[in-house]
Design a protein around this motif. Structure first.
Motif, PDB file in Angstrom:
ATOM      1  N   HIS A 125      14.605  33.497  11.688  1.00 47.08           N
ATOM      2  CA  HIS A 125      14.847  34.941  11.839  1.00 47.08           C
ATOM      3  C   HIS A 125      14.800  35.587  10.460  1.00 47.08           C
ATOM      4  N   SER A 126      13.621  35.623   9.880  1.00 44.60           N
ATOM      5  CA  SER A 126      13.472  36.081   8.495  1.00 44.60           C
ATOM      6  C   SER A 126      13.949  37.523   8.289  1.00 44.60           C
ATOM      7  N   TYR A 127      13.787  38.387   9.273  1.00 48.57           N
ATOM      8  CA  TYR A 127      14.229  39.779   9.120  1.00 48.57           C
ATOM      9  C   TYR A 127      15.748  39.847   8.901  1.00 48.57           C
ATOM     10  N   ILE A 128      16.483  39.034   9.624  1.00 47.44           N
ATOM     11  CA  ILE A 128      17.939  38.995   9.461  1.00 47.44           C
ATOM     12  C   ILE A 128      18.291  38.434   8.085  1.00 47.44           C
ATOM     13  N   ALA A 129      17.592  37.379   7.661  1.00 47.46           N
ATOM     14  CA  ALA A 129      17.843  36.774   6.351  1.00 47.46           C
ATOM     15  C   ALA A 129      17.553  37.756   5.225  1.00 47.46           C
ATOM     16  N   VAL A 130      16.492  38.549   5.352  1.00 49.79           N
ATOM     17  CA  VAL A 130      16.167  39.551   4.335  1.00 49.79           C
ATOM     18  C   VAL A 130      17.279  40.594   4.252  1.00 49.79           C
ATOM     19  N   ASN A 131      17.808  41.013   5.387  1.00 50.86           N
ATOM     20  CA  ASN A 131      18.929  41.962   5.383  1.00 50.86           C
ATOM     21  C   ASN A 131      20.133  41.380   4.665  1.00 50.86           C
ATOM     22  N   LEU A 132      20.408  40.121   4.906  1.00 51.98           N
ATOM     23  CA  LEU A 132      21.525  39.446   4.247  1.00 51.98           C
ATOM     24  C   LEU A 132      21.294  39.370   2.743  1.00 51.98           C
ATOM     25  N   LEU A 133      20.089  39.026   2.347  1.00 56.25           N
ATOM     26  CA  LEU A 133      19.746  38.939   0.924  1.00 56.25           C
ATOM     27  C   LEU A 133      19.859  40.300   0.249  1.00 56.25           C
ATOM     28  N   GLU A 134      19.371  41.351   0.895  1.00 52.14           N
ATOM     29  CA  GLU A 134      19.489  42.698   0.330  1.00 52.14           C
ATOM     30  C   GLU A 134      20.956  43.101   0.188  1.00 52.14           C
ATOM     31  N   HIS A 135      21.771  42.724   1.158  1.00 51.96           N
ATOM     32  CA  HIS A 135      23.203  43.030   1.079  1.00 51.96           C
ATOM     33  C   HIS A 135      23.833  42.295  -0.109  1.00 51.96           C
ATOM     34  N   ALA A 136      23.417  41.062  -0.340  1.00 48.89           N
ATOM     35  CA  ALA A 136      23.933  40.299  -1.483  1.00 48.89           C
ATOM     36  C   ALA A 136      23.534  40.975  -2.797  1.00 48.89           C
ATOM     37  N   ILE A 137      22.318  41.483  -2.878  1.00 53.95           N
ATOM     38  CA  ILE A 137      21.865  42.169  -4.092  1.00 53.95           C
ATOM     39  C   ILE A 137      22.704  43.419  -4.331  1.00 53.95           C
ATOM     40  N   VAL A 138      22.942  44.194  -3.297  1.00 47.90           N
ATOM     41  CA  VAL A 138      23.765  45.402  -3.421  1.00 47.90           C
ATOM     42  C   VAL A 138      25.188  45.026  -3.825  1.00 47.90           C
ATOM     43  N   SER A 139      25.712  43.962  -3.241  1.00 42.19           N
ATOM     44  CA  SER A 139      27.062  43.503  -3.570  1.00 42.19           C
ATOM     45  C   SER A 139      27.169  43.120  -5.043  1.00 42.19           C
ATOM     46  N   LEU A 140      26.177  42.390  -5.548  1.00 42.40           N
ATOM     47  CA  LEU A 140      26.173  42.008  -6.956  1.00 42.40           C
ATOM     48  C   LEU A 140      25.987  43.220  -7.865  1.00 42.40           C
ATOM     49  N   ASP A 141      25.188  44.176  -7.420  1.00 45.34           N
ATOM     50  CA  ASP A 141      25.006  45.409  -8.187  1.00 45.34           C
ATOM     51  C   ASP A 141      26.328  46.162  -8.312  1.00 45.34           C
ATOM     52  N   HIS A 142      27.071  46.266  -7.207  1.00 47.29           N
ATOM     53  CA  HIS A 142      28.377  46.941  -7.252  1.00 47.29           C
ATOM     54  C   HIS A 142      29.329  46.226  -8.211  1.00 47.29           C
ATOM     55  N   LEU A 143      29.319  44.900  -8.167  1.00 45.99           N
ATOM     56  CA  LEU A 143      30.162  44.118  -9.068  1.00 45.99           C
ATOM     57  C   LEU A 143      29.777  44.376 -10.519  1.00 45.99           C
ATOM     58  N   PHE A 144      28.488  44.338 -10.824  1.00 45.68           N
ATOM     59  CA  PHE A 144      28.021  44.560 -12.184  1.00 45.68           C
ATOM     60  C   PHE A 144      28.396  45.962 -12.672  1.00 45.68           C
ATOM     61  N   ARG A 145      28.210  46.959 -11.826  1.00 46.12           N
ATOM     62  CA  ARG A 145      28.539  48.338 -12.209  1.00 46.12           C
ATOM     63  C   ARG A 145      30.045  48.500 -12.446  1.00 46.12           C
ATOM     64  N   ARG A 146      30.859  47.870 -11.588  1.00 46.07           N
ATOM     65  CA  ARG A 146      32.318  47.930 -11.767  1.00 46.07           C
ATOM     66  C   ARG A 146      32.718  47.298 -13.090  1.00 46.07           C
ATOM     67  N   LEU A 147      32.171  46.122 -13.371  1.00 42.59           N
ATOM     68  CA  LEU A 147      32.496  45.423 -14.612  1.00 42.59           C
ATOM     69  C   LEU A 147      31.999  46.191 -15.830  1.00 42.59           C
ATOM     70  N   SER A 148      30.809  46.784 -15.728  1.00 42.92           N
ATOM     71  CA  SER A 148      30.273  47.572 -16.839  1.00 42.92           C
ATOM     72  C   SER A 148      31.173  48.765 -17.131  1.00 42.92           C
ATOM     73  N   LYS A 149      31.631  49.445 -16.107  1.00 45.70           N
ATOM     74  CA  LYS A 149      32.511  50.592 -16.289  1.00 45.70           C
ATOM     75  C   LYS A 149      33.847  50.146 -16.894  1.00 45.70           C
ATOM     76  N   ASP A 150      34.398  49.052 -16.366  1.00 42.66           N
ATOM     77  CA  ASP A 150      35.667  48.540 -16.907  1.00 42.66           C
ATOM     78  C   ASP A 150      35.512  48.161 -18.378  1.00 42.66           C
ATOM     79  N   TYR A 151      34.392  47.525 -18.738  1.00 39.65           N
ATOM     80  CA  TYR A 151      34.148  47.139 -20.119  1.00 39.65           C
ATOM     81  C   TYR A 151      34.031  48.380 -21.003  1.00 39.65           C
ATOM     82  N   ALA A 152      33.289  49.384 -20.533  1.00 36.65           N
ATOM     83  CA  ALA A 152      33.122  50.621 -21.307  1.00 36.65           C
ATOM     84  C   ALA A 152      34.465  51.325 -21.490  1.00 36.65           C
TER      85      ALA A 152
END
Length: 163
Positions: A125-152
């Protein structure tokens, strides 16, 4: 026929970012690949140093991300709440976990996706897996942005504004 718990999880997932572009049938398919797990307060879900063979999605409760500092103290570095993905860094880069995942609610519930089930999902079910992967990318992006703001913010506090 779906069990009552599976039907509840389907309805929950229908309203989550992870499944926004999935049909109810695709959500029910995803639920066939994950395991619903429950934890009590202060129970370790995944430990530091373990290889990330499982990806977690918080269904209910809160999970603390705990880091063991060099001085031996345990420091909480973040909290994951309902609707958030966790464990994705170690899951995808196959490096040991850098934080301990600890339940902070009396009744924490997660959906756990093992690497073996993820591999099957990618093929079947590659379409479902792609959705999961995109969600993981967004999740990591949110984490990176939070950490960047905290560091700044910390740098500004420590060293002041430079003009």
């Amino acid at each position: 026929m779906l069990s009552a718990k599976t039907a509840d999880l389907s309805q929950f997932l229908k309203h989550q970012h992870l499944c926004q572009s999935l049909t109810m049938q695709e959500i029910d398919t995803l639920l066939q690949y994950v395991e619903h797990q429950g934890f009590t307060k202060n129970e370790v879900i995944a430990d530091i140093g373990a290889l990330g063979e499982t990806l977690y999605f918080v269904v209910k409760g809160e999970v603390a991300l705990i880091y063991d500092s060099p001085d031996g103290e345990q420091k909480e570095v973040g909290r994951m709440v309902e609707g958030e993905l966790m464990g994705e860094m170690s899951f995808f880069d196959r490096q040991p976990r850098s934080a301990r995942l600890v339940s902070k609610s009396d009744e924490t519930e997660v959906l756990a996706l093992t690497r073996a089930h993820y591999k099957r999902l990618r093929v079947e079910h590659s379409y479902i897996a792609v959705n999961l992967l995109e969600h993981a990318i967004v999740s990591l992006d949110h984490l990176f942005r939070r950490l960047s703001k905290d560091y700044a913010d910390c740098s500004t506090y420590l060293f002041g504004l430079k003009k």
